[in-house]
Write a protein that holds these residues in place. Structure first.
Motif, mmCIF file in Angstrom:
data_model
loop_
_atom_site.group_PDB
_atom_site.id
_atom_site.type_symbol
_atom_site.label_atom_id
_atom_site.label_comp_id
_atom_site.label_asym_id
_atom_site.label_seq_id
_atom_site.Cartn_x
_atom_site.Cartn_y
_atom_site.Cartn_z
ATOM 1 N N GLY A 1 -5.035 33.204 43.404
ATOM 2 C CA GLY A 1 -4.828 34.272 42.423
ATOM 3 C C GLY A 1 -3.623 34.018 41.546
ATOM 4 N N ASP A 2 -2.622 33.370 42.111
ATOM 5 C CA ASP A 2 -1.413 33.050 41.333
ATOM 6 C C ASP A 2 -1.758 32.142 40.152
ATOM 7 N N ALA A 3 -2.669 31.204 40.367
ATOM 8 C CA ALA A 3 -3.053 30.288 39.280
ATOM 9 C C ALA A 3 -3.760 31.049 38.165
ATOM 10 N N VAL B 1 -3.304 34.285 37.451
ATOM 11 C CA VAL B 1 -2.275 35.069 36.758
ATOM 12 C C VAL B 1 -1.559 34.169 35.745
#
Lengths: 424, 396
Positions: free
Chosen positions: B207-209, B211
């Motif tokens: 999910g960080d990627a 974002v």
């Protein structure tokens, strides 16, 4: 700045939602979680519970806040907020609290009296020093679920070991087997790798959330209890197949684990993955290629002898894919019902019509108004609302007034004192 | 006492993520009734040429602790018996291709009429709804479509296929979802249909990627690197294919590492002077570290580095997992003996509950091993009735 102006809003976004307001109709509405974690596993466990409707209060160190706020890539926000911090802490309230101080510990216990679950990933030595180990906390709070989330668990020879993602991932059996297939063919002599980002810790966090849900279900009969979650244990359990094969007499290595044929194919503009496990799928693939002569060569019909010709098969498959676009290859495979998929990039997923239709991708505004996209949650519940993105904590301690003031009933004077002492 | 004592699962799953998900629930104490038929065997009961296996597996981790029955869902009476079983269960699970369970007459809409508090989970590659709902998938494919495969790999190489772990973590996610839904069902009396998409499980771990990408920050494959940490990688040690992972993020750790490798001179090397320089010269530093670690025993070096405050650990093979003292003490890995008398290392439940211990108790069952118990004791069928259903190829 006075503390009253600091606490002007309960939300990071001027128009955001107060994360302390219960989400009615959600599975965990009414469950309060206090998360004292600075690693990805503990934070992801908190995220899972928050997305399922629990009220999650994240404790950060006063002033600088959660260390993950500073892990690149950083977002263009007013307050330090990295991509991973924004993702992990969506829908949580942020409270600053130094539990190493006497007053901070007292406030922690006060907060935990109103909580159902406490998630903690403090190193065992610091837990003992600060008197926040299960033995200290649970004696005072017998109805609390103390979810301990540590790299190697709370007991055993490695319990005190320091570890980051690369260490726990490689301690589980999976890192030793990466990469395989095409990457290994190209770089046979390089060291093994880990998966992207924090996969091992995310998996540890999922395991922790699962354990928390089980402890919640057991609460009426068993009361509160400590649950010792090890990120290594979680990942070892997920590596069960390699241990199973070892029991069958096969020690998997990177070369032996590679599929004999199929795998990653390079197209003209990207990569796809093809996997042909069953005879029926092989037949469909042959049909998709219009049965070229090489597919009819001796030995190609039988699955066992075909495996021995894997190198030749791959040469043909790769040559076929290289001259076509990903879109064309995916379309041909879909029409022919051949198991094949594109290697999607993050922007592909954000733009995916499929994921949009499922409500998997959502948008949320950061503290400067920048809108970012992120996954909501990887499952849907038919009788509950689709999880929504409500807020991302901006400033560390943004919800101090709402939690320590309103929820715990402390006065502004007390808050000011604790601010000055850096307890909060 | 286990956390899920008294919970019963009617388990239609046969392959990978499904059985592994219910395996977690079994270890937590649920009674999991596995439904197969002679025409619809679990994958472990069939040959698996990809693994070079031409006969059924001797052991399958995902089916430990389960109760196995034969029930032919192609027969109307088989479907009726399945409904009866669901009506005395708390949970139903399936991982047919989307649409199949409905054709069988066992969709959630049908089953919830029999048991309004039922929690039903469906696991598939792309989920039950959405334009691509019918896409098939195995672990490497849904890891690719989910984006995790694209981001895994050397920075100058192709994406990497991710394997069984992705199946199993999809199962773990399903188990988590089921328990959250069960918690709600116990409070409200209303069940849920849980729709788990394996590709979304993969995406949710990056999910960080997403974002970052949505904020205009590109994210690419980067091997073992983590931003601004160096050295940070996997390095060779004494022995064939023997490795140690090392993660340095502070100056103190860097100096401790240099001393532990008998290379204090590196502290004076301008290229590696501080974190910024080490990051800038990380490729060169990795090469230097590799020439040093290769002289060390990985276990001795791990202990030495840990004592000095440096995060380090061996890269474990399956053999290491089977033999490791820590995993044995925690009973994360333990021995089990099968009906043929052969003992092997297996993985146990990955949590230690203080009051309600979860544990794998039993070897996987034989096909139809619990027919008599389930059809007789749970559903109350007379022996003569069971015999008749066997003759009619319903219990089959």
């Amino acid at each position: 700045m006075t503390s009253s102006t600091k606490e002007k809003s309960l939300s990071n976004n001027e128009e955001g939602v107060n994360p302390l307001t219960p989400q009615t109709g959600t599975p965990l509405s009414g469950v309060t979680v206090v998360e004292h974690g600075k690693g990805v596993a503990a934070s992801y466990a908190g995220r899972v519970l928050a997305m399922m409707g629990a009220t999650v209060i994240k404790l950060e160190r006063p002033r600088e806040g959660d260390p993950l706020r500073y892990e690149p890539p950083l977002l263009p926000t007013k307050h330090a907020n990295s991509a991973i911090h924004a993702y992990l802490n969506v829908n949580k309230a942020s409270v600053t609290l130094d539990v190493a101080t006497g007053a901070g510990r007292e406030l922690l216990v006060e907060l935990l009296r109103r909580a159902t679950i406490f998630i903690d990933d403090t190193h065992p030595q610091s837990r003992a020093d600060w008197r926040i180990a299960p033995a200290n906390i649970c004696a005072e709070l017998p109805d609390l679920i103390y979810l301990s989330v540590l790299p190697f668990g709370a007991f055993g020879p490695y319990a005190d070991y320091r570890a980051t993602e690369i260490n726990v991932f490689h301690s589980s059996g999976e890192g030793y087997l990466l990469p395989n297939g095409l990457a290994l063919e190209i770089f046979p002599n390089r060291p093994p790798i880990k998966a992207y980002g924090h996969l091992g810790e995310f998996q540890g966090g999922t395991s922790a959330a699962l354990a928390a849900a089980a402890a919640l279900l057991a609460l009426p009969a068993a009361g509160g209890q400590t649950v010792d979650v090890s990120v290594q244990d979680a990942n070892v359990a997920l590596s069960a197949m390699t241990l199973q094969r070892y029991g069958d007499g096969v020690l998997e290595t990177r070369p032996t684990r590679s599929f004999t044929y199929g795998g990653v194919l390079e197209c003209a503009d990207g990569h796809v993955q093809i996997l042909l496990l069953e005879q029926r799928q092989w037949n469909l693939m042959v049909k998709m290629l219009n049965a070229p002569e090489w597919t009819r060569a001796p030995g190609m019909e039988d699955p066992m002898t075909r495996g021995e010709r894997g190198k030749l098969i791959n040469e043909h498959l790769r040559a076929w894919a290289k001259t076509r676009t990903v879109e064309e290859v995916v379309r041909l495979a879909r029409d022919a019902e051949v198991p094949l998929g594109k290697y999607f990039t993050p922007p592909d997923i954000i733009a995916s019509e499929h994921e949009r239709a499922r409500g998997f991708i959502g948008e949320i505004a950061l503290d400067n108004g920048t809108v970012v996209s992120m996954p909501t949650f990887p499952f849907r519940l038919s009788e509950s609302p689709v999880p929504t993105l409500r807020n991302v904590p901006g400033r560390p301690g943004e919800h101090n007034a709402g939690v320590i003031g309103t929820m715990l009933g402390h006065t502004q004077d007390e808050l000011d004192l604790w601010y000055s002492l850096r307890v909060i | 006492m286990k956390p899920l004592d008294g919970v019963r699962i009617c388990d239609f799953t046969l392959h990978a993520a499904g059985p592994y998900g219910t395996h977690y629930l079994s270890m937590l104490g649920a009674q999991c009734i596995k439904i197969e038929s002679r025409a619809r065997l679990d994958i472990h009961r069939r040959p698996h040429p990809v693994y070079g296996r031409l006969e059924p597996a001797e052991f399958d981790q995902g089916n430990g602790d389960k109760y196995a029955i034969e029930l032919n869902l192609r027969k109307p009476k088989g479907v009726e018996l399945a409904k009866k079983l669901v009506s005395v269960s708390d949970i139903a699970t399936e991982n047919f291709r989307p649409g199949v369970i409905r054709k069988l007459g066992l969709s959630y809409d049908v089953l919830k009429q029999l048991k309004p508090s039922l929690v039903m989970a469906s696991v598939s590659a792309a989920g039950q709804i959405g334009p691509e709902w019918s896409d098939p998938g195995y672990a490497p494919i849904f890891a690719a479509v989910g984006g995790l495969g694209y981001l895994t790999g050397y920075d100058d190489g192709p994406p990497v296929e991710l394997r069984n772990m992705m199946d199993n973590v999809t199962g773990m996610t399903m188990a988590c979802a089921v328990l959250v839904a069960l918690y709600k069902a116990r409070k409200t009396g209303i069940g849920e249909h849980v729709d788990v998409a394996a590709r979304e499980v993969a995406s949710s771990f990056m999910g960080d990627a997403m974002v970052a990408a949505s904020a205009g920050i590109p994210v690419q494959r980067k091997g073992n690197e983590m931003p601004y940490a160096s050295p940070h990688g996997v390095y060779p040690c004494v022995g064939h294919d023997t490795w140690i992972s090392v993660s340095v993020s502070t100056q103190a750790q860097w100096e401790a590492l240099a001393r532990s490798l008998d290379a204090a001179h590196l502290m004076g090397d301008e290229r590696f002077r501080d974190a910024a320089q080490r990051w800038h010269n990380r490729k060169a530093l990795d090469e230097v570290i590799a020439t040093l670690t290769v002289r060390h025993d990985r276990n001795v070096l791990t202990r030495q580095l840990q004592a000095a405050g440096v995060a380090a650990f061996a890269s474990f093979s399956a053999r290491d997992l089977a033999q490791d003292e820590h995993l044995r003490i925690r009973e994360t890995v333990m021995d089990m003996t099968g009906p043929q008398g052969k003992t092997r290392a297996v993985t146990n439940a990955p949590w230690r509950f203080e009051k309600t211990p979860a544990r794998m108790e039993r070897w996987m069952p034989g096909l139809g091993e619990h027919n008599e118990y389930v059809f007789g004791e749970i559903l109350g069928l007379a022996k003569s009735e069971i015999a008749r259903l066997v003759d009619e190829e319903v219990i089959w």
